[in-house]
Design a protein around this motif. Structure first.
Motif, PDB file in Angstrom:
ATOM      1  N   ARG A 161     -10.976 -42.324 -17.267  1.00 45.06           N
ATOM      2  CA  ARG A 161     -11.159 -43.115 -16.051  1.00 45.06           C
ATOM      3  C   ARG A 161     -10.212 -44.420 -15.825  1.00 45.06           C
ATOM      4  O   ARG A 161      -9.591 -44.402 -14.806  1.00 45.06           O
ATOM      5  CB  ARG A 161     -12.612 -43.761 -16.145  1.00 45.06           C
ATOM      6  CG  ARG A 161     -13.161 -44.600 -15.130  1.00 45.06           C
ATOM      7  CD  ARG A 161     -14.203 -45.606 -15.383  1.00 45.06           C
ATOM      8  NE  ARG A 161     -15.350 -44.651 -15.732  1.00 45.06           N
ATOM      9  CZ  ARG A 161     -16.090 -44.674 -17.013  1.00 45.06           C
ATOM     10  NH1 ARG A 161     -15.533 -45.585 -17.663  1.00 45.06           N
ATOM     11  NH2 ARG A 161     -17.215 -44.074 -17.163  1.00 45.06           N
ATOM     12  N   THR A 162      -9.744 -45.109 -16.968  1.00 45.73           N
ATOM     13  CA  THR A 162      -8.676 -45.993 -17.033  1.00 45.73           C
ATOM     14  C   THR A 162      -7.418 -45.358 -16.575  1.00 45.73           C
ATOM     15  O   THR A 162      -6.813 -46.146 -15.683  1.00 45.73           O
ATOM     16  CB  THR A 162      -8.937 -46.797 -18.055  1.00 45.73           C
ATOM     17  OG1 THR A 162     -10.160 -47.426 -18.531  1.00 45.73           O
ATOM     18  CG2 THR A 162      -7.726 -48.107 -18.048  1.00 45.73           C
ATOM     19  N   THR A 192      -6.629 -42.790 -14.784  1.00 50.70           N
ATOM     20  CA  THR A 192      -6.804 -42.361 -13.603  1.00 50.70           C
ATOM     21  C   THR A 192      -6.670 -43.572 -12.604  1.00 50.70           C
ATOM     22  O   THR A 192      -5.629 -43.690 -11.570  1.00 50.70           O
ATOM     23  CB  THR A 192      -7.940 -41.720 -13.185  1.00 50.70           C
ATOM     24  OG1 THR A 192      -8.248 -40.591 -14.136  1.00 50.70           O
ATOM     25  CG2 THR A 192      -8.065 -41.060 -11.928  1.00 50.70           C
ATOM     26  N   ALA A 240     -13.497 -39.283 -14.287  1.00 49.38           N
ATOM     27  CA  ALA A 240     -14.167 -39.171 -15.356  1.00 49.38           C
ATOM     28  C   ALA A 240     -15.435 -38.552 -15.525  1.00 49.38           C
ATOM     29  O   ALA A 240     -15.643 -37.669 -16.807  1.00 49.38           O
ATOM     30  CB  ALA A 240     -14.584 -40.763 -15.876  1.00 49.38           C
ATOM     31  N   GLN A 241     -16.163 -38.333 -14.505  1.00 49.65           N
ATOM     32  CA  GLN A 241     -17.243 -37.239 -14.700  1.00 49.65           C
ATOM     33  C   GLN A 241     -16.685 -35.741 -14.742  1.00 49.65           C
ATOM     34  O   GLN A 241     -17.358 -35.002 -15.309  1.00 49.65           O
ATOM     35  CB  GLN A 241     -18.090 -37.569 -13.559  1.00 49.65           C
ATOM     36  CG  GLN A 241     -18.860 -38.869 -13.447  1.00 49.65           C
ATOM     37  CD  GLN A 241     -19.594 -38.898 -12.171  1.00 49.65           C
ATOM     38  OE1 GLN A 241     -19.702 -38.213 -11.411  1.00 49.65           O
ATOM     39  NE2 GLN A 241     -19.820 -40.256 -11.800  1.00 49.65           N
ATOM     40  N   ALA A 285     -11.626 -42.841  -9.794  1.00 48.45           N
ATOM     41  CA  ALA A 285     -11.305 -42.776 -11.163  1.00 48.45           C
ATOM     42  C   ALA A 285     -12.889 -42.440 -11.933  1.00 48.45           C
ATOM     43  O   ALA A 285     -12.933 -41.520 -12.871  1.00 48.45           O
ATOM     44  CB  ALA A 285     -10.953 -44.144 -11.915  1.00 48.45           C
ATOM     45  N   GLU A 286     -14.115 -42.970 -11.492  1.00 44.91           N
ATOM     46  CA  GLU A 286     -15.178 -42.684 -11.824  1.00 44.91           C
ATOM     47  C   GLU A 286     -15.645 -41.092 -11.614  1.00 44.91           C
ATOM     48  O   GLU A 286     -16.003 -40.150 -12.691  1.00 44.91           O
ATOM     49  CB  GLU A 286     -16.081 -43.277 -11.204  1.00 44.91           C
ATOM     50  CG  GLU A 286     -17.636 -43.373 -11.607  1.00 44.91           C
ATOM     51  CD  GLU A 286     -18.042 -43.353 -13.206  1.00 44.91           C
ATOM     52  OE1 GLU A 286     -17.445 -44.355 -13.708  1.00 44.91           O
ATOM     53  OE2 GLU A 286     -18.460 -42.399 -13.790  1.00 44.91           O
ATOM     54  N   ALA A 314     -12.419 -36.101  -7.095  1.00 43.84           N
ATOM     55  CA  ALA A 314     -11.893 -37.421  -6.988  1.00 43.84           C
ATOM     56  C   ALA A 314     -10.738 -37.472  -6.117  1.00 43.84           C
ATOM     57  O   ALA A 314     -10.722 -38.289  -5.290  1.00 43.84           O
ATOM     58  CB  ALA A 314     -11.295 -37.749  -8.543  1.00 43.84           C
ATOM     59  N   ARG A 364     -11.184 -47.198  -8.022  1.00 46.88           N
ATOM     60  CA  ARG A 364     -12.418 -47.108  -8.859  1.00 46.88           C
ATOM     61  C   ARG A 364     -13.258 -46.090  -8.728  1.00 46.88           C
ATOM     62  O   ARG A 364     -13.651 -45.356  -9.748  1.00 46.88           O
ATOM     63  CB  ARG A 364     -13.008 -48.526  -9.034  1.00 46.88           C
ATOM     64  CG  ARG A 364     -12.413 -49.558 -10.029  1.00 46.88           C
ATOM     65  CD  ARG A 364     -13.272 -50.796 -10.489  1.00 46.88           C
ATOM     66  NE  ARG A 364     -12.401 -51.562 -10.756  1.00 46.88           N
ATOM     67  CZ  ARG A 364     -11.812 -52.641  -9.769  1.00 46.88           C
ATOM     68  NH1 ARG A 364     -12.202 -52.697  -8.649  1.00 46.88           N
ATOM     69  NH2 ARG A 364     -10.782 -53.297 -10.148  1.00 46.88           N
ATOM     70  N   ARG A 367     -13.722 -40.254 -22.282  1.00 51.46           N
ATOM     71  CA  ARG A 367     -14.122 -40.261 -20.937  1.00 51.46           C
ATOM     72  C   ARG A 367     -13.803 -41.587 -20.384  1.00 51.46           C
ATOM     73  O   ARG A 367     -13.123 -41.490 -19.140  1.00 51.46           O
ATOM     74  CB  ARG A 367     -15.452 -40.019 -20.776  1.00 51.46           C
ATOM     75  CG  ARG A 367     -15.907 -39.561 -19.601  1.00 51.46           C
ATOM     76  CD  ARG A 367     -17.478 -39.284 -19.285  1.00 51.46           C
ATOM     77  NE  ARG A 367     -18.135 -38.441 -19.891  1.00 51.46           N
ATOM     78  CZ  ARG A 367     -18.126 -37.305 -19.751  1.00 51.46           C
ATOM     79  NH1 ARG A 367     -17.432 -36.543 -18.647  1.00 51.46           N
ATOM     80  NH2 ARG A 367     -18.924 -36.310 -20.567  1.00 51.46           N
ATOM     81  N   ALA A 368     -13.946 -42.789 -20.996  1.00 55.28           N
ATOM     82  CA  ALA A 368     -13.356 -44.106 -20.676  1.00 55.28           C
ATOM     83  C   ALA A 368     -12.087 -44.319 -20.314  1.00 55.28           C
ATOM     84  O   ALA A 368     -11.620 -44.681 -19.490  1.00 55.28           O
ATOM     85  CB  ALA A 368     -14.059 -45.267 -21.562  1.00 55.28           C
TER      86      ALA A 368
END
Ligand code: FAD
Ligand code: FES
Ligand code: FES
Lengths: 290, 169
Positions: free
Chosen positions: A273-274, A276, A252-253, A248-249, A230, A245, A269-270
């Motif tokens: 993401r948010t 981040t 999350a990965q 952040a994805e 990231a 975005r 994980r969600a």
């Protein structure tokens, strides 16, 4: 609940503390704020034969900037950190982090050194220190060594510190121009550990492209995590929500949470993401204001 | 079994006691010094019922070893009243109905005393933040906030010398 019996040794100098740790080896544990160690001893998850209390060792509780570095003593309490004008003005990401740790009573005793040395992936400072590329200073029988934060966290509750080493200081590079950082934590209730949390640090060049990026994640893996892919996705780019975005994805990965009382893995994980995404947005607004 | 002599000044009075290193400060206060105003709610560092001031700072006394406090000053709820006069914080809880079962109250009041020593005129938000480590299962906190606001007003109105009583040290 009453902890198992132990012998108590109070060190009044760093040399004395190290000598005591050498003498008792793996049977001894350092006591700082005690806000992780004492609860673990009550549950008998820790049963040290000897406690070496370092709270009266002088010189470990200063916060100062020197030679382009911020130096935070290992024994600096969270309350001191969150109230420090230097931290609030120059390192708001660290103030963000300190003020969401536990509750004000715990923060009156809990130390930054203990927060890192405990090696708990649920603790909040590790992610921030990863994002900031901090260094940890350790003192042992053969002197001082400086450990990169990337090498510090080894496993759950395990760090690079040897049993006879004491974390004396955390060093953070002073913020470059046009930089900013932020810590975003999602918790079920005040005082709880994070469901997931993210630290983000950004520095921009004169053309407003991202030249430095740091992202650390809390409580989504067996140890504190730096989201390297990231970070790399951000470098050289102009900041935008779309870019954040995508980063952040990737963060999350990189997360690998386990399902527990704080929620199922996919939910965490969600949340990572948010958190981040929001930390990057806030870091950017601080970098633009700097 | 190792026992360690320690000296504690509790509510202005000096005590010399011998404790096992593993004895928690709250057990020393309640079982050795017989000051049972300090409560144990959870024993897991969660509730704040055991809050005392240690060298002026509010801490959870179930998560401090008594030996750590050797030579230190402790203020418990018993140390708030002076010459039969309630401390303004105690008076505030009385006047504003800041308690129901009363279990959280000693800890809540110690946190409030520490807050008002640092901040004579806290906003509602500052009060709520300060007491966020003290859990109350009964009141819903509304009257606790009012009680602390009452105490803040009262302490601002009284002569500075009287405010000094709050320290108890
Ligand atoms: C109710 C509650 C909620 C909490 N919530 C959070 C939270 O949301 N986020 C968070 O980050 N933390 C949280 N904590 C943990 C708290 O911040 C701890 O204080 C912190 O993890 C450890 O710091 P300490 O100074 O208390 O260390 P201690 O408990 O004294 O020590 C922890 C461990 O580190 C070792 N150690 C300590 N200092 C050193 C040193 N200088 N050198 C070498 N080894 C050392 C000890 O030997 C021990 O193994 C919470 C704690 C409680 C009780
Ligand atoms: S009894 Fe100490 S925090 Fe609950
Ligand atoms: S009054 Fe009952 S817990 Fe607060």
């Amino acid at each position: 609940m009453i902890p198992g019996p132990f012998s108590y040794r109070r060190a009044t100098s760093i040399e004395e503390a190290i000598a005591l740790l050498q003498q008792y080896g793996g049977d001894a544990k350092v006591l700082s704020g005690g806000q992780s160690l004492i609860p673990m001893m009550k549950f008998r998850l820790a049963e040290p034969a000897v406690i070496v209390d370092i709270n009266r060792v002088p010189g470990l509780d200063t916060i100062e900037e020197r030679n382009g570095l911020l130096s935070i003593g290992g024994l600096v309490r969270e309350t001191t950190l969150e109230r420090s004008p230097l931290i609030r003005q120059r390192y708001p990401i660290i103030a963000d982090t300190a003020e969401v740790i536990a509750d004000p009573l715990v923060r009156n005793l809990a130390t930054v050194g203990g927060n890192l040395a405990h090696g708990d992936p649920a603790n909040d400072h590790p992610a921030t220190m990863l994002a900031l590329r901090a260094e940890v200073v350790a003192r042992g029988p053969s002197g001082e060594r400086v450990i990169s934060i990337d090498d510090f966290f080894v496993d759950t509750f395990t760090t690079a510190l040897a049993p006879d080493e004491i974390l004396t200081e955390i060093r953070v590079p002073a913020p470059p121009p046009r930089s900013g950082g932020a810590y975003m934590k999602f918790e079920r209730k005040v005082g709880d550990y994070a469901v997931a949390a993210a630290a983000a640090f950004l520095a921009l060049d004169e053309a407003r492209k991202i030249v430095r990026a740091g992202i650390g994640l809390t409580n989504v893996s067996y140890k504190p995590l730096r989201a390297e892919a990231a970070e790399n996705a951000l470098l050289g780019q102009a900041p935008s929500d779309e870019l954040f975005r995508a980063a952040a994805e990737l963060a999350a990965q990189a997360a690998d949470p386990t399902s527990d009382l704080r929620g199922p893995a996919e939910y965490k994980r969600a949340v990572a993401r948010t958190m981040t995404f929001r930390a990057l947005q806030k870091a950017l607004s601080r970098a633009q204001a700097a | 079994m190792e026992r360690v002599p320690i000296q504690l000044t509790v509510n202005g009075q000096s005590y010399q006691v011998e404790v096992e290193p593993r004895m928690l400060l709250v057990h020393c206060i309640r079982d050795v010094l017989n000051l049972t105003g300090t409560h144990i709610g959870c024993d897991t560092t969660s509730c704040g019922a055991c809050t005392v001031l240690w060298n002026g700072r509010p801490v959870k006394s179930c998560t401090v070893f008594a030996v750590q406090a050797d030579g230190g000053e402790i203020l418990t709820v018993e140390g708030l009243e002076r010459d039969g006069q309630l401390h303004p914080v105690q008076e505030g809880f009385w006047e504003e109905h800041g308690l129901q079962c009363g279990f959280c109250t000693p800890g809540m009041m110690m946190t409030a005393v520490a807050l008002l020593q640092e901040n004579a005129d806290p906003s509602e938000e500052e009060i709520r933040k300060a007491i966020s480590g003290n859990l109350c299962r009964c009141t819903g906190y509304v009257n606790i906030v009012k009680a602390i606001q009452y105490a803040a007003r009262k302490m601002r109105e009284t002569v500075p010398a009287a405010v000094g009583i709050a320290g108890g040290e």
